[in-house]
Design an enzyme around this catalytic site. Structure first.
Site, PDB file in Angstrom:
ATOM      1  N   ASP A  49       0.662  -1.320   0.169  1.00 21.33           N
ATOM      2  CA  ASP A  49      -0.090   0.079  -0.263  1.00 21.33           C
ATOM      3  C   ASP A  49       0.705   1.321   0.180  1.00 21.33           C
ATOM      4  O   ASP A  49       2.172   1.534   0.685  1.00 21.33           O
ATOM      5  CB  ASP A  49      -0.742  -0.247   1.344  1.00 21.33           C
ATOM      6  CG  ASP A  49      -2.231   1.195   1.070  1.00 21.33           C
ATOM      7  OD1 ASP A  49      -2.768   1.182   0.134  1.00 21.33           O
ATOM      8  OD2 ASP A  49      -1.743   1.795   2.303  1.00 21.33           O
ATOM      9  N   TYR A  54       2.741  10.883  -0.306  1.00 21.99           N
ATOM     10  CA  TYR A  54       3.443  10.332   0.671  1.00 21.99           C
ATOM     11  C   TYR A  54       4.891  10.517   0.467  1.00 21.99           C
ATOM     12  O   TYR A  54       5.301  10.170  -1.045  1.00 21.99           O
ATOM     13  CB  TYR A  54       3.886   8.430   0.528  1.00 21.99           C
ATOM     14  CG  TYR A  54       2.491   7.869   1.371  1.00 21.99           C
ATOM     15  CD1 TYR A  54       1.252   8.835   1.905  1.00 21.99           C
ATOM     16  CD2 TYR A  54       2.448   6.247   1.567  1.00 21.99           C
ATOM     17  CE1 TYR A  54       0.391   7.978   2.308  1.00 21.99           C
ATOM     18  CE2 TYR A  54       1.049   5.730   1.433  1.00 21.99           C
ATOM     19  CZ  TYR A  54       0.180   6.761   2.265  1.00 21.99           C
ATOM     20  OH  TYR A  54      -0.993   6.130   3.293  1.00 21.99           O
ATOM     21  N   GLY A 284       4.141  -0.373   8.823  1.00 22.37           N
ATOM     22  CA  GLY A 284       4.378  -0.516   8.176  1.00 22.37           C
ATOM     23  C   GLY A 284       5.809  -0.654   8.879  1.00 22.37           C
ATOM     24  O   GLY A 284       5.942  -1.590  10.295  1.00 22.37           O
TER      25      GLY A 284
HETATM   26  N1  LIG Z   1      -4.907   5.657   4.581  1.00 21.29           N
HETATM   27  C1  LIG Z   1      -4.417   6.984   4.838  1.00 21.29           C
HETATM   28  O1  LIG Z   1      -4.979   7.539   5.551  1.00 21.29           O
HETATM   29  C2  LIG Z   1      -3.261   6.101   6.019  1.00 21.29           C
HETATM   30  C3  LIG Z   1      -2.427   7.451   6.935  1.00 21.29           C
HETATM   31  C4  LIG Z   1      -1.914   6.346   7.175  1.00 21.29           C
HETATM   32  C5  LIG Z   1      -1.405   4.672   7.275  1.00 21.29           C
HETATM   33  N2  LIG Z   1      -1.488   4.622   6.094  1.00 21.29           N
HETATM   34  C6  LIG Z   1      -1.250   3.288   5.274  1.00 21.29           C
HETATM   35  O2  LIG Z   1      -0.854   2.251   6.399  1.00 21.29           O
HETATM   36  C7  LIG Z   1       0.398   2.196   6.571  1.00 21.29           C
HETATM   37  C8  LIG Z   1       0.449   1.132   8.028  1.00 21.29           C
HETATM   38  O3  LIG Z   1       0.853   2.874   8.882  1.00 21.29           O
HETATM   39  P1  LIG Z   1       2.270   2.999  10.073  1.00 21.29           P
HETATM   40  O4  LIG Z   1       3.544   2.922   9.252  1.00 21.29           O
HETATM   41  O5  LIG Z   1       1.424   4.315  10.776  1.00 21.29           O
HETATM   42  O6  LIG Z   1       1.747   1.803  11.238  1.00 21.29           O
HETATM   43  P2  LIG Z   1       1.856   0.809  12.010  1.00 21.29           P
HETATM   44  O7  LIG Z   1       2.840   0.154  11.688  1.00 21.29           O
HETATM   45  O8  LIG Z   1       0.544   1.687  12.923  1.00 21.29           O
HETATM   46  O9  LIG Z   1       3.657   1.915  12.317  1.00 21.29           O
HETATM   47  C9  LIG Z   1       4.725   0.940  11.645  1.00 21.29           C
HETATM   48  C10 LIG Z   1       5.859   1.658  12.262  1.00 21.29           C
HETATM   49  O10 LIG Z   1       6.138   1.149  14.233  1.00 21.29           O
HETATM   50  C11 LIG Z   1       7.720   0.803  14.238  1.00 21.29           C
HETATM   51  N3  LIG Z   1       7.534  -0.126  14.101  1.00 21.29           N
HETATM   52  C12 LIG Z   1       6.619  -1.300  13.056  1.00 21.29           C
HETATM   53  N4  LIG Z   1       6.608  -2.697  14.171  1.00 21.29           N
HETATM   54  C13 LIG Z   1       7.484  -2.593  14.725  1.00 21.29           C
HETATM   55  C14 LIG Z   1       8.647  -3.190  15.209  1.00 21.29           C
HETATM   56  N5  LIG Z   1       8.224  -5.094  15.202  1.00 21.29           N
HETATM   57  N6  LIG Z   1       9.106  -3.202  16.241  1.00 21.29           N
HETATM   58  C15 LIG Z   1       9.342  -2.033  16.198  1.00 21.29           C
HETATM   59  N7  LIG Z   1       9.094  -0.847  15.791  1.00 21.29           N
HETATM   60  C16 LIG Z   1       7.505  -0.996  15.256  1.00 21.29           C
HETATM   61  C17 LIG Z   1       8.054   1.558  12.638  1.00 21.29           C
HETATM   62  O11 LIG Z   1       8.611   2.625  13.274  1.00 21.29           O
HETATM   63  P3  LIG Z   1      10.348   3.003  13.833  1.00 21.29           P
HETATM   64  O12 LIG Z   1      10.860   2.180  13.549  1.00 21.29           O
HETATM   65  O13 LIG Z   1      10.310   4.606  12.912  1.00 21.29           O
HETATM   66  O14 LIG Z   1       9.191   3.494  15.078  1.00 21.29           O
HETATM   67  C18 LIG Z   1       7.170   1.719  11.506  1.00 21.29           C
HETATM   68  O15 LIG Z   1       7.129   2.327  11.524  1.00 21.29           O
HETATM   69  C19 LIG Z   1       1.032   2.772   5.901  1.00 21.29           C
HETATM   70  O16 LIG Z   1       2.511   2.478   5.279  1.00 21.29           O
HETATM   71  C20 LIG Z   1       0.434   3.459   4.889  1.00 21.29           C
HETATM   72  O17 LIG Z   1       0.225   2.363   3.616  1.00 21.29           O
HETATM   73  C21 LIG Z   1      -2.719   5.211   5.067  1.00 21.29           C
END
Ligand SMILES: NC(=O)c1ccc[n+]([C@@H]2O[C@H](COP(=O)([O-])OP(=O)(O)OC[C@H]3O[C@@H](n4cnc5c(N)ncnc54)[C@H](OP(=O)(O)O)[C@@H]3O)[C@@H](O)[C@H]2O)c1
Length: 332
Positions: A49, A54, A284
């Site tokens: 996604d 972005y 993410g």
């Molecule tokens: N439609 C919309 O309006 C909208 C808005 C936002 C996002 N999205 C979509 O949703 C996706 C995911 O969003 P998100 O990145 O906020 O999701 P998330 O999975 O809640 O957070 C991801 C972040 O958490 C940390 N992380 C992830 N797994 C980890 C682990 N196992 N251990 C430690 N830290 C971990 C990393 O950041 P650090 O390492 O930097 O701490 C990573 O970049 C986006 O890429 C996008 O495709 C859509």
């Protein structure tokens, strides 16, 4: 990896998908981005996604390069349109002009002839819904887009779109992309019941609360170096959860995860996947180890006593108000 249908459509997606908001083209270097995509593919993730907005369109380019050479038929590539991608008054929104120009830009950057799912990133209050839906339908007829979805639309907005599509014979929305996690449950009272009835699947974002639900942010302490909370672009986005009351309750989830032999990230992802209206959880990652940790949540079942324990711990810090699903009143 486990797989689910995207709503009632014939499209099958990986239960855990990989998203590149705030990371590709921004927080992480291209090398790390490619390693994360390689780890995702290696772990069985097939659904990716992104969005045109972005990193000011750079995230799509990075994803296009990272997926180059992978058999196209083995991937589901999702992108979005709405937020500004240029300085002009028509470089935003869901008009026929912008959607048509935006898909061409996305296809070029992603180096593909079609996207599997094209999503309206928000509701556009300045464009007639018929114009948007007809344009999406045209893109489906042209083969540039296979399925249509929305993101952060209210139940009422989704219902209006379905009514028009049915009356006009347009392709129906098959998915909704809302924020959804243990901490943010605003879709449960309205969007999910409508979606269940209408065959729409949720592809949920920030299932780990942007990293907060890993428990790595400790109340009263500085965030760890290199985390999203210290990133120039990311810190404002994660700020809503960086409160001591939230961080304290999250620490109390640690025994729940360890009793189950799960990491905190796995518990958070497994939690959203217990909702059968969720087709996929988009995670993410800023490094490949995170992807490898997160994918292990696929197929995990949490029983009612675990779900109850989580609710008891989080208590009133959970956000449930459906009015929190909002699109800008005018085009951004
Ligand atoms: N439609 C919309 O309006 C909208 C808005 C936002 C996002 N999205 C979509 O949703 C996706 C995911 O969003 P998100 O990145 O906020 O999701 P998330 O999975 O809640 O957070 C991801 C972040 O958490 C940390 N992380 C992830 N797994 C980890 C682990 N196992 N251990 C430690 N830290 C971990 C990393 O950041 P650090 O390492 O930097 O701490 C990573 O970049 C986006 O890429 C996008 O495709 C859509």
């Amino acid at each position: 990896m486990e797989f689910r249908h995207l709503g009632h459509s014939g499209l099958i997606v990986s239960e855990i998908s990989y998203g590149n908001w705030l990371t590709h083209g921004s927080q992480v270097e291209e090398d790390a981005a490619k390693q994360c995509v390689a780890a995702a593919l290696d772990e069985g993730i097939t659904t990716f996604d992104t969005a045109d907005v972005y990193a000011g369109t750079k995230a799509e380019e990075v994803l296009g390069r990272a997926l180059k050479g992978v058999r196209r038929e083995s991937l589901e590539i999702f992108t979005k349109v709405f937020w500004p991608t240029g300085p002009g008054k028509n470089d935003r929104g869901l008009s026929r002009k912008h959607i048509t120009e935006a898909i061409h830009g996305s296809l070029r950057r992603l180096q593909t002839d079609y996207v599997d799912l094209y999503q309206a990133h928000r509701f556009d209050n300045e464009t007639p819904l018929e114009e948007t839906l007809k344009t999406f339908d045209d893109l489906v007829r042209q083969g540039k887009v296979l399925y249509i979805g929305v993101s952060e639309w209210t139940a009422d907005q989704i219902a209006r779109a379905l009514k028009i599509a049915d009356e006009m014979g347009f392709d129906r929305i098959v998915s909704s992309q809302p924020q959804y996690s243990m901490l943010w449950r605003v879709i449960e009272s309205e969007v999910v019941p409508l979606s269940e009835k209408e065959g729409i699947g949720q592809i949920v974002w920030s299932p780990i609360g942007q990293g907060v639900l890993t428990g790595k942010y400790l109340p009263g302490q500085q965030p760890p170096e290199g985390s999203r909370a210290t990133d120039k672009g990311g810190s404002a986005m994660i700020a809503r959860f960086m409160r001591d009351d939230v961080l304290t309750r999250v620490q109390e989830l640690k025994p729940v995860a360890s009793d189950l032999g799960l990491s905190m990230a796995q518990l958070a992802i497994a939690w959203v996947l217990q909702n059968q209206n969720v087709s996929s959880a988009i995670v993410g990652a800023s490094r490949p180890e995170q992807v490898r940790d997160n994918v292990k949540a696929a197929g995990v079942k949490l029983d009612e006593s675990v779900m109850g324990r989580i609710d008891e711990i989080l208590g009133d810090i959970v956000e449930r108000d459906p009015a929190k699903t909002v699109s800008p009143a005018t085009r951004p």
